[in-house]
Design a protein around this motif. Structure first.
Motif: not given
Length: 84
Positions: A2-3, A9-12, A68-71
């Motif tokens: 998670k970022k 939160d963005v899950c990868f 790097f940002p998640y956009e």
């Protein structure tokens, strides 16, 4: 992984593969790859990593996700700022 970014939160999901049949004279290599692009607005790329161990490959991939940002989910905020 998670970022946490912009209050969300963005899950990868990271997949690690082992190349068990290396060329003669080389060790087995590991390759890690995330499931989402990062840096979409500038130059989209999928976080990846190579290493001689599973941990090395995973750490390289996680480093790219952090760098790097998640956009992908910012289309609503980008549209709001363009209208002002």
């Amino acid at each position: 992984m998670k970022k946490h970014q912009n209050g969300e939160d963005v899950c990868f999901v990271i997949t690690v593969k082992e190349f068990a049949a290396p060329p003669p004279g080389q060790y087995a290599r590991f390759f890690a790859q995330a499931d989402k692009f990062v840096n979409q607005k500038t130059a989209p790329l999928i976080p990846t990593g190579w290493g001689n161990s599973l941990l090395d490959a995973l750490c390289a991939c996680v480093r790219m996700i952090r760098e790097f940002p998640y956009e992908g989910m910012e289309t609503k905020t980008a549209g709001d700022s363009a209208g002002n």
